[in-house]
Design a protein around this motif. Structure first.
Motif, PDB file in Angstrom:
ATOM      1  N   GLY A 222       0.811  -1.212   0.000  1.00 33.67           N
ATOM      2  CA  GLY A 222       0.000   0.000   0.000  1.00 33.67           C
ATOM      3  C   GLY A 222       0.842   1.258   0.000  1.00 33.67           C
ATOM      4  N   ALA A 223       1.936   1.248   0.769  1.00 33.30           N
ATOM      5  CA  ALA A 223       2.822   2.411   0.804  1.00 33.30           C
ATOM      6  C   ALA A 223       3.478   2.631  -0.556  1.00 33.30           C
ATOM      7  CB  ALA A 223       3.885   2.229   1.883  1.00 33.30           C
ATOM      8  N   GLU A 224       3.891   1.544  -1.204  1.00 37.53           N
ATOM      9  CA  GLU A 224       4.549   1.690  -2.505  1.00 37.53           C
ATOM     10  C   GLU A 224       3.582   2.209  -3.569  1.00 37.53           C
ATOM     11  OE1 GLU A 224       7.869  -0.711  -3.663  1.00 37.53           O
ATOM     12  OE2 GLU A 224       7.297  -2.256  -2.224  1.00 37.53           O
ATOM     13  N   VAL A 225       2.315   1.824  -3.461  1.00 37.44           N
ATOM     14  CA  VAL A 225       1.322   2.270  -4.445  1.00 37.44           C
ATOM     15  C   VAL A 225       0.797   3.661  -4.123  1.00 37.44           C
ATOM     16  CG1 VAL A 225      -1.017   1.838  -5.302  1.00 37.44           C
ATOM     17  CG2 VAL A 225       0.604  -0.052  -5.117  1.00 37.44           C
ATOM     18  N   ASN A 226       0.437   3.882  -2.860  1.00 38.94           N
ATOM     19  CA  ASN A 226      -0.281   5.106  -2.495  1.00 38.94           C
ATOM     20  C   ASN A 226       0.596   6.252  -2.016  1.00 38.94           C
ATOM     21  OD1 ASN A 226      -2.816   3.928  -3.033  1.00 38.94           O
ATOM     22  ND2 ASN A 226      -2.861   2.975  -1.008  1.00 38.94           N
ATOM     23  N   ARG A 227       1.840   5.961  -1.630  1.00 36.74           N
ATOM     24  CA  ARG A 227       2.696   7.022  -1.094  1.00 36.74           C
ATOM     25  C   ARG A 227       3.861   7.322  -2.031  1.00 36.74           C
ATOM     26  NH1 ARG A 227       2.053   8.817   3.933  1.00 36.74           N
ATOM     27  NH2 ARG A 227       3.108  10.561   2.913  1.00 36.74           N
ATOM     28  N   GLN A 228       3.520   7.630  -3.266  1.00 37.48           N
ATOM     29  CA  GLN A 228       4.553   8.005  -4.224  1.00 37.48           C
ATOM     30  C   GLN A 228       5.195   9.339  -3.846  1.00 37.48           C
ATOM     31  OE1 GLN A 228       5.540   6.449  -7.448  1.00 37.48           O
ATOM     32  NE2 GLN A 228       4.711   4.646  -6.405  1.00 37.48           N
ATOM     33  N   ASP A 229       4.539  10.105  -2.985  1.00 34.23           N
ATOM     34  CA  ASP A 229       5.150  11.343  -2.502  1.00 34.23           C
ATOM     35  C   ASP A 229       6.355  11.045  -1.621  1.00 34.23           C
ATOM     36  OD1 ASP A 229       3.300  10.178  -0.678  1.00 34.23           O
ATOM     37  OD2 ASP A 229       3.284  12.025   0.507  1.00 34.23           O
ATOM     38  N   VAL A 230       6.319   9.908  -0.927  1.00 39.01           N
ATOM     39  CA  VAL A 230       7.438   9.496  -0.076  1.00 39.01           C
ATOM     40  C   VAL A 230       8.375   8.563  -0.827  1.00 39.01           C
ATOM     41  CG1 VAL A 230       8.072   8.292   2.056  1.00 39.01           C
ATOM     42  CG2 VAL A 230       6.032   9.741   1.995  1.00 39.01           C
ATOM     43  N   PHE A 308      18.539  14.573   8.891  1.00 37.98           N
ATOM     44  CA  PHE A 308      17.913  13.421   8.235  1.00 37.98           C
ATOM     45  C   PHE A 308      16.405  13.664   8.139  1.00 37.98           C
ATOM     46  CE2 PHE A 308      17.154   8.530   8.583  1.00 37.98           C
ATOM     47  CZ  PHE A 308      16.883   8.473   7.226  1.00 37.98           C
ATOM     48  N   ASP A 309      15.954  14.070   6.958  1.00 38.81           N
ATOM     49  CA  ASP A 309      14.555  14.447   6.763  1.00 38.81           C
ATOM     50  C   ASP A 309      13.610  13.249   6.657  1.00 38.81           C
ATOM     51  OD1 ASP A 309      15.340  17.144   6.642  1.00 38.81           O
ATOM     52  OD2 ASP A 309      15.815  16.939   4.505  1.00 38.81           O
ATOM     53  N   GLN A 310      14.114  12.112   6.207  1.00 40.92           N
ATOM     54  CA  GLN A 310      13.255  10.959   5.940  1.00 40.92           C
ATOM     55  C   GLN A 310      13.311   9.911   7.058  1.00 40.92           C
ATOM     56  OE1 GLN A 310      11.396  11.277   3.375  1.00 40.92           O
ATOM     57  NE2 GLN A 310      12.457  12.883   2.244  1.00 40.92           N
ATOM     58  N   GLN A 311      13.704  10.330   8.237  1.00 41.51           N
ATOM     59  CA  GLN A 311      13.782   9.384   9.346  1.00 41.51           C
ATOM     60  C   GLN A 311      12.395   8.801   9.643  1.00 41.51           C
ATOM     61  OE1 GLN A 311      15.838  10.924  12.709  1.00 41.51           O
ATOM     62  NE2 GLN A 311      15.604   9.086  13.941  1.00 41.51           N
ATOM     63  N   GLY A 312      12.347   7.483   9.857  1.00 43.47           N
ATOM     64  CA  GLY A 312      11.082   6.805  10.120  1.00 43.47           C
ATOM     65  C   GLY A 312      10.265   6.537   8.878  1.00 43.47           C
ATOM     66  N   PHE A 426       6.651   6.039  10.468  1.00 35.11           N
ATOM     67  CA  PHE A 426       5.964   7.295  10.176  1.00 35.11           C
ATOM     68  C   PHE A 426       5.258   7.269   8.824  1.00 35.11           C
ATOM     69  CE2 PHE A 426       9.363   9.616  12.896  1.00 35.11           C
ATOM     70  CZ  PHE A 426       8.752   9.146  14.046  1.00 35.11           C
ATOM     71  N   VAL A 427       5.240   6.106   8.195  1.00 35.15           N
ATOM     72  CA  VAL A 427       4.630   5.999   6.875  1.00 35.15           C
ATOM     73  C   VAL A 427       3.221   5.446   7.008  1.00 35.15           C
ATOM     74  CG1 VAL A 427       4.766   4.976   4.575  1.00 35.15           C
ATOM     75  CG2 VAL A 427       6.862   5.565   5.806  1.00 35.15           C
TER      76      VAL A 427
END
Length: 431
Positions: A222-230, A308-312, A426-427
């Motif tokens: 779901g994260a790979e499909v729906n969170r293309q912003d991340v 580190f902006d992408q932590q978590g 955090f995702v």
């Protein structure tokens, strides 16, 4: 001379005699309508002496006496079927309105529902006809009312699904295929809780609806499909690795070096669910941080906490520094790394910074000396262990080993089974 009163009495006696005994000119006339009931009895019970079937229900009065039905009422049990039809045609009990005890009267079954009034479960699905119509709203003539591949009884008693709704959880997969083919939960739209409905996974994305991370890269489908912003360009059917890279002032990690590392991963012998090989390495060259003459592990922790902006969010963190404090050049390695975090000293030689970055990325992904003694040592010649993890590798070499021969170690094979992905706490799986 005989009086008129005597004549009347004699006529009455003769009439009674005819009805009771039936002797007329030597001929026996016991039952004028031949229904098996003596005339006196018919007179007493209110049936017709000269009509064998008083109520016109298809049963003669005598037969009704034997069945126990009312010869003056065509439908003794009031079920909508004449007594004669129940006995001679339908095979139901004329004294019982609901012969099979299924909650539906015989007449209703015969004329309205089309069910068998002598069988409580016409379609043999384990549910009484009356319950199917009134409680479950299923079809008493069909074992599988919603045509989803599961019997009505099975849906109610075994799976807890709705027998009148082919897709109980509304996930785009019918209940039968969920149970019999995909082994998903037919009452839960997202069986593996990855943020994608089971139907989406099967019909749209080709992912596995019972496994939250189909490609095993540590990121949920779901994260790979729906969170293309991340996770830009993430593919739930192909391994994705994300790295945030910061560079200290006066240092550099050239784009060309990054692309060489990306190519090594793209051509890696890693098998993916979509039939492809390799992994997609995504390197985010993020920002430039203030210069410092040397950086130790404590400094690295502070840098990580601040920049580190992408932590978590499932990213590895790489920082290019001026000098790794306390370290000396050992072969091709001038850096430090642990799981998820890397520090690399900027080097002047062509491709040396990039080669070291790939070495430290190997550690960040999980390769260590505890898995193979040839990692971070010069005990093995480069020809016997051809890996950037070997201190005997050329300073500008990129690549992990893949052979796994005698005395060798398969870096890629190990990563395929044990690759570390940083926390994704955090995702969220939805936009």
């Amino acid at each position: 001379m005989v009086s008129s009163r005597s004549v009347a009495a004699l006529a009455l006696v003769l009439a009674v005699g005819l009805l009771t005994v039936g002797f007329v000119g030597g001929t026996t006339v016991v039952d004028p309508d031949s229904d098996g009931v003596p005339p006196v009895t018919e007179l007493r019970d209110g049936t017709a002496v000269f009509d064998a079937d008083t109520d016109g229900d298809g049963l003669e009065d005598g037969a009704e006496r034997r069945y126990g039905t009312d010869p003056t009422a065509a439908d003794t049990d009031g079920d909508g079927l004449d007594d004669g039809a129940e006995v001679s045609e339908v095979g139901t009990d004329p004294l019982e309105a609901d012969t099979d005890g299924d909650g539906l009267e015989d007449g209703t079954e015969r004329r309205e529902t089309g069910t068998d009034p002598t069988s409580s479960d016409t379609d043999g699905d384990g549910l009484a006809d009356g319950d199917e119509l009134r409680e479950y709203e299923t079809d008493p003539l069909a074992v599988d009312s919603d045509d989803d591949g599961l019997s009505d009884f099975g849906e109610l008693e075994e799976y807890g699904t709705a027998p009148a709704n082919p897709d109980t959880d509304g996930d785009g997969l019918e209940d039968g295929p969920e149970v019999l083919e995909h082994e998903t939960e037919p009452t839960v739209a997202d069986t593996d809780d990855d943020g994608l409905a089971d139907g989406e996974e099967v019909h749209e994305y080709g992912t596995e609806p019972t496994t939250s991370d189909t490609d095993g890269d540590g990121l949920s489908d779901g994260a790979e499909v729906n969170r293309q912003d991340v996770f830009p360009d993430a593919d739930p059917l192909r391994t994705d690795i994300y790295v945030e890279a910061d560079t200290m002032e006066r240092t550099d990690l050239e784009r060309r070096e990054v692309e060489r590392i990306v190519t090594e991963f793209d051509e890696a012998p890693l098998e993916n669910p979509d039939g492809s090989t390799g992994a997609a390495l995504h390197v985010d060259l993020d920002e430039t941080i203030p210069w410092d003459s040397e950086t130790d592990v404590g400094d690295l922790n502070e840098i990580r906490a601040q920049y580190f902006d992408q932590q978590g969010l499932g990213y590895h963190y790489l920082v290019i520094v001026e000098d790794v404090a306390g370290d000396t050049s050992k072969g091709n390695v001038i850096g430090k790394a642990g799981l998820g975090t890397m520090m690399v000293e900027s080097q002047s030689g062509r491709d040396q910074t990039g080669s070291t970055a790939m070495h430290e990325l190997g550690h960040s992904l999980g390769l260590s000396n505890t898995d193979f003694e040839g990692i971070d040592t010069d005990e093995y010649s480069f020809s016997s262990y051809s890996s950037v993890m070997n201190y005997n590798a050329p300073r500008d070499y990129y690549g992990f080993s893949a052979s796994g021969g005698v005395g060798d170690f398969d870096d890629w094979g190990y990563l395929d089974d044990h690759m570390f992905t940083p926390a994704t706490s955090f995702v969220g799986s939805d936009d």
